[in-house]
Write an enzyme that holds these catalytic residues in place. Structure first.
Site, mmCIF file in Angstrom:
data_model
loop_
_atom_site.group_PDB
_atom_site.id
_atom_site.type_symbol
_atom_site.label_atom_id
_atom_site.label_comp_id
_atom_site.label_asym_id
_atom_site.label_seq_id
_atom_site.Cartn_x
_atom_site.Cartn_y
_atom_site.Cartn_z
ATOM 1 N N PRO A 2 0.819 -1.191 0.000
ATOM 2 C CA PRO A 2 0.000 0.000 0.000
ATOM 3 C C PRO A 2 0.842 1.226 0.000
ATOM 4 O O PRO A 2 1.688 1.419 0.861
ATOM 5 C CB PRO A 2 -0.793 -0.110 1.284
ATOM 6 N N GLU A 3 0.598 2.049 -0.987
ATOM 7 C CA GLU A 3 1.204 3.371 -1.062
ATOM 8 C C GLU A 3 0.089 4.362 -0.761
ATOM 9 O O GLU A 3 -1.002 3.976 -0.374
ATOM 10 C CB GLU A 3 1.799 3.604 -2.458
ATOM 11 N N HIS A 116 -3.178 -15.276 9.407
ATOM 12 C CA HIS A 116 -2.358 -14.079 9.622
ATOM 13 C C HIS A 116 -3.165 -12.882 10.121
ATOM 14 O O HIS A 116 -2.813 -11.740 9.847
ATOM 15 C CB HIS A 116 -1.587 -13.690 8.357
ATOM 16 N N ARG A 135 3.021 -11.075 5.720
ATOM 17 C CA ARG A 135 4.480 -10.944 5.817
ATOM 18 C C ARG A 135 4.935 -10.252 7.093
ATOM 19 O O ARG A 135 6.125 -10.228 7.397
ATOM 20 C CB ARG A 135 5.019 -10.212 4.578
ATOM 21 N N ARG A 171 21.007 17.080 -4.494
ATOM 22 C CA ARG A 171 21.037 15.634 -4.205
ATOM 23 C C ARG A 171 21.591 14.843 -5.378
ATOM 24 O O ARG A 171 21.092 14.929 -6.482
ATOM 25 C CB ARG A 171 19.635 15.129 -3.851
#
Length: 290
Positions: A2-3, A116, A135, A171
């Site tokens: 998920p972003e 899970h 996970r 950068r």
DNA sequence: AGGTTGACCTGGACGC
DNA sequence: TGCGTCCAGGTCAACC
């Protein structure tokens, strides 16, 4: 997984389904690598708490709760302690990060418990709020302080072009790494970094500092456009991402480079390339992106 | 200092 | 059906 768009979708689902409800009890599993507060502390804050609101900060879900006043302490506490308690924060935050495979699901108690499942909050309405994460890269904790929970980085949907340009000044890192750096922008992950760079016509390995003003202008617009379109589509379900009601997103249908290695570029027909940048699979069009 | 690299986990896809 | 290998939307600590 998920972003930002996926977390935003989950947050909107939770706003609709659990705000105003009260947490009657909390069950927490024994996989403690997920917890940044102790299970005891989480249970103490959440047991009996009312859910006042749900927000997103970057990829974090922030659930504002009003903890239940602790009546049992009244009998023995001194005046001084009582005064101190009334100044304690009225609102605490329950913070959830979904990691790669985390889900926050609103279900009925009858819904079969998925493998899970690490936390179940039983709500006064009869619903359950469950955290599932195969996970276990996700994180759960509670935050109690007057300042409230804060993270580094700026929200990509709010940042101005000038502030956006400043993030990358000087950068030497590849622009893709900079986009993924949550201390700069919070919420952009691997899919939306690749999709934004494609739309802006910029190669992922370009050193951030070498971007021209025009590159930055296009990238700023591309990031916001991609994130907004993805939110409108309910996020990307590449393998297992689902929203709070178990619904899949469909922005994966609109990916132009992510997961399309070898396929023709939708603009010029050139085969999409896949390389590794900052340890992440990175997709781009060698002709359209300079 | 700032950036790149493994470690943390499970499971699905693929090749034999 | 059963390996074994590789890969995955994220983030740290440890290393140059």
């Amino acid at each position: 997984v998920p972003e930002l768009p996926e977390v935003e979708t989950v947050v909107r689902g939770l706003q609709k389904r659990v705000v105003g409800d009260t947490i009657e009890s909390v069950w927490i599993g024994d996989k403690s690598n997920l917890l940044k507060s102790s299970a005891l502390e989480i249970a103490r804050v959440l047991d009996g708490a009312r859910v006042a609101g749900v927000r997103r900060m970057g990829k974090h879900i922030v659930i504002d709760v009003h903890p239940k006043p602790r009546a049992s302490a009244k009998r023995t506490r001194s005046k001084r302690v009582a005064a101190a308690e009334t100044t304690a924060p009225r609102t605490a935050q329950w913070i959830v990060h979904l990691g790669m495979t985390g889900k926050m699901l609103v279900t009925t108690p009858e819904t079969e418990t998925e493998k899970h499942t690490h936390l179940i909050a039983q709500l006064a309405s009869g619903k359950e709020l469950r955290f599932v994460d195969p996970r276990r890269f996700g994180k759960i904790w509670v935050h109690e302080s007057d300042e409230g929970f804060a993270t580094a980085g700026t929200e990509p949907l709010h940042i101005t072009l000038d502030d956006f340009a400043k993030l990358f000044r000087g950068r030497k890192t590849p622009i893709k790494s900079a986009l993924l750096n949550q201390k700069l922008l919070r919420g952009v992950g691997n899919i939306y970094a690749d999709e934004s760079l494609f739309r802006a016509g910029i190669r992922p390995r370009r050193r951030a500092a070498t971007l021209t003003r025009d590159d930055l202008r296009r990238l700023h617009a591309a990031v916001q456009e991609v994130l907004k379109e993805a939110i409108a589509a309910g996020g990307s379900s590449v393998s297992d991402y689902v929203g709070a009601e178990g619904e899949r997103g469909f922005f994966q249908m609109q990916h132009r480079v992510y997961g399309r290695e070898g396929d023709p570029c939708l603009v010029c027909g050139t085969a999409i390339k896949k390389i590794v940048v900052a340890g992440r699979g990175t997709h781009y069009c060698p002709k359209c992106q300079k």
